[in-house]
Scaffold this active site. Structure first.
Site: not given
Length: 178
Positions: A11, A13, A135
């Site tokens: 990922d 961000d 996240d």
């Protein structure tokens, strides 16, 4: 015969791009108030700053282009790319103006990642790599491979995915997998 290389979806961000510190920096710049990382703890990321500030920033031109790199990410991703096929995967379609900014950001900070290994999508449930580092629980919950949940304020109470707190821990875990 060579063994097939394993694949990793990483990922952007909150994993390789430190968006939370960027939200905090922009908030202080715009409102003259300094907030700490604890403002984001235990709540959805969009609620980390007063008002609708986070949502305002993610649609502001230049926000995604100027996010700092997460500590240790560049070196770790380069190291992983020697043994794995690495894909950068971002659910960017919610903020379409972010597409070119994210691509340019990757070209600047991760030039060793080919454009063929950049996936800007809307729903990560289609990703079929061996590993996913993310996240957000919503992305990990639908993933069929091995998940690594990068610690963030919004996932502090989650215990059903293997937690990694930094890039050093990710390298240590994946070293065992090679």
């Amino acid at each position: 015969m060579d063994k097939k290389r394993r694949t990793i979806a990483i990922d952007m961000d909150g994993v390789i791009a430190d968006t939370v510190s960027h939200f905090i920096k922009w908030y202080e710049r715009d409102y003259g108030l300094r907030v700490g990382l604890d403002a984001f703890e235990g709540k959805p990321e969009a609620e980390g700053l007063p008002g609708n500030t986070v949502r305002k920033y993610v649609v502001t031109p230049g926000f995604f282009r100027s996010v700092p790199v997460m500590e240790g990410a560049k070196e770790a991703v380069l190291k992983l790319s020697k043994n794995f096929d690495v894909y950068i995967v971002s659910a960017a379609m919610e903020f379409p103006q972010s597409l070119i900014e994210k691509y340019e950001w990757l070209q600047e900070h991760f030039p060793f990642i080919s454009w063929k290994n950049i996936i800007l999508c809307g729903d990560k449930s289609i990703i079929g790599t061996d590993y996913m580092i993310d996240d957000h629980v919503r992305n990990l919950d639908t993933f069929k491979g091995t998940t690594l949940m990068f610690t963030a304020g919004h996932n502090v109470g989650v215990i059903h995915h293997r937690r990694v707190n930094n890039w050093k821990e990710i390298i240590e875990f994946l070293k065992e997998e090679v």
